[in-house]
Design an enzyme around this catalytic site. Structure first.
Site, PDB file in Angstrom:
ATOM      1  N   CYS A 106      50.815 -32.299  10.238  1.00 30.93           N
ATOM      2  CA  CYS A 106      50.422 -30.888  10.225  1.00 30.93           C
ATOM      3  C   CYS A 106      50.822 -30.195  11.518  1.00 30.93           C
ATOM      4  O   CYS A 106      51.361 -30.805  12.439  1.00 30.93           O
ATOM      5  CB  CYS A 106      48.910 -30.766  10.038  1.00 30.93           C
ATOM      6  SG  CYS A 106      48.298 -31.514   8.502  1.00 30.93           S
ATOM      7  N   HIS A 157      46.159 -26.074  11.036  1.00 27.31           N
ATOM      8  CA  HIS A 157      44.707 -26.192  11.199  1.00 27.31           C
ATOM      9  C   HIS A 157      44.329 -26.264  12.666  1.00 27.31           C
ATOM     10  O   HIS A 157      45.186 -26.242  13.559  1.00 27.31           O
ATOM     11  CB  HIS A 157      44.186 -27.428  10.456  1.00 27.31           C
ATOM     12  CG  HIS A 157      44.759 -28.733  10.930  1.00 27.31           C
ATOM     13  ND1 HIS A 157      44.506 -29.265  12.177  1.00 27.31           N
ATOM     14  CD2 HIS A 157      45.580 -29.625  10.314  1.00 27.31           C
ATOM     15  CE1 HIS A 157      45.121 -30.432  12.311  1.00 27.31           C
ATOM     16  NE2 HIS A 157      45.795 -30.676  11.203  1.00 27.31           N
TER      17      HIS A 157
END
Length: 339
Positions: A153, A145
């Site tokens: 992430c 992202h």
């Protein structure tokens, strides 16, 4: 003014978000067209926006690569992006909350795309995959992202994830049902593996290296499955064939040229790995010997200094003995009261 307001709202919501990649209602930024420069680059390399794509991630190098399929069916590198930040250390993810970014092979379908991410744009890696579930691993909302903030992430700058997202969107529009994401701790060279030979993840890394090697020799991402608790890889065109290249699982049915090249690379890398391990051991031994020599030299120098000091002390003690043993003495002088 509206733009400033939207940015303010997004900023406030991000500040109050939990440490995950959960969704939030978006503003259409997932529909931003692929730039004309990107389209020209794709054309120049013999590809197109609608062609199939693949992503490779290397933690240690902080690199995300996008590869695109060309007219001859092979994949060529479209662009390398510097990862802004990723969470955890080298090695796979094990459980929910360990803040570890995963490693392995993940298949991204349209349903895993997140146009409403509170981290600009995102796609879900689909963790845990079949391999992760086989080993009892847990976790959720593991994404690639934007917003340069990570809690398990891989975070990119917003302009980077916007282009990556657009590339994936156009690939789906072109009729591709999925794209592969291959995540490695580092580039899977014998030299890098030798540096990490004592890692508890070494066996896992040599396993996923098989998929890395397959792509390197075939210029196509392999299909993957899980057999006997390990990743197994096969040629995409042999999708109905058995899944494994070696071991107790059924043998692969694939282009013999690719299989031969794969086996040759595995063999050559195994020899190179052993050589690299030997060189590192020799370098460590040489460094240890040099350090011991330094320690011995320092000790010898200290001993010589002590001997010199003792000799000097002995010399002065000898010459001062007639004068009272070398120590100043104060003698009482009688006072003549009358004089």
């Amino acid at each position: 003014m509206l733009r400033k307001y939207v940015l303010l709202v997004v900023t406030l919501l991000m500040a109050g978000a939990l440490a995950s990649c959960s969704p939030l209602e978006g503003d259409g930024r997932h529909l931003v067209p692929l730039s004309s420069a990107a389209k020209m680059q794709l054309t120049a390399m013999g590809s197109s926006p609608g062609a199939a794509m693949m992503v490779r991630i290397f933690k240690e190098e902080d690199t995300l690569e996008v590869w695109k399929q060309t007219a001859d069916g092979r994949y060529r590198l479209f662009k390398s992006y510097e990862i802004c930040t990723w969470s955890g250390e080298l090695g796979p993810k094990f459980y929910e909350g360990d803040r570890q970014a995963p490693e392995g092979f993940y298949t991204i379908t349209p349903g895993l795309m997140n146009p409403n991410s509170n981290y600009h744009l995102a796609f879900n890696l689909g963790f845990p995959n079949k391999f992760d579930r086989t080993h009892g691993r847990s976790g959720s909302h593991l994404m690639v992202h934007g917003a340069c903030s990570s809690a398990g992430c891989y975070a990119m700058e917003d302009d980077q994830i916007a282009e990556i997202y657009a590339l994936a969107r156009e690939s789906f529009t072109g009729g591709n049902r999925a794209f592969e994401v291959q995540i490695f701790p580092f580039r899977m060279t014998p030299q890098n593996l030798a540096r990490h030979q004592n890692s508890p993840h070494f066996d896992f890394w040599t396993n996923i290296k098989e998929g890395y090697d397959f792509f390197e020799v075939a210029n196509q991402p392999p299909s993957w499955d899980v057999c006997e608790g390990r990743y197994v890889f096969r040629q995409p065109s042999a999708a109905s064939a058995a899944a494994s290249i070696a071991g107790v699982c059924p043998a692969i049915t694939a282009d013999q040229t690719i299989v031969s090249a794969f086996m040759a690379k595995q063999s050559a890398d195994a020899i190179a790995l052993q050589s690299a391990v030997t060189r590192l051991a020799e370098a460590d031994a040489a460094a240890a010997t040099a350090e011991q020599r330094r320690i011995n030299a320092d000790a010898e120098l200290e001993a010589r200094g002590a001997a010199i000091n003792n000799a000097v002390d002995g010399f002065f003690s000898t010459i001062m003995t007639p004068f009272g043993g070398g120590t100043a003495q104060t003698q009482a002088v009688p006072v003549n009261p009358g004089g």
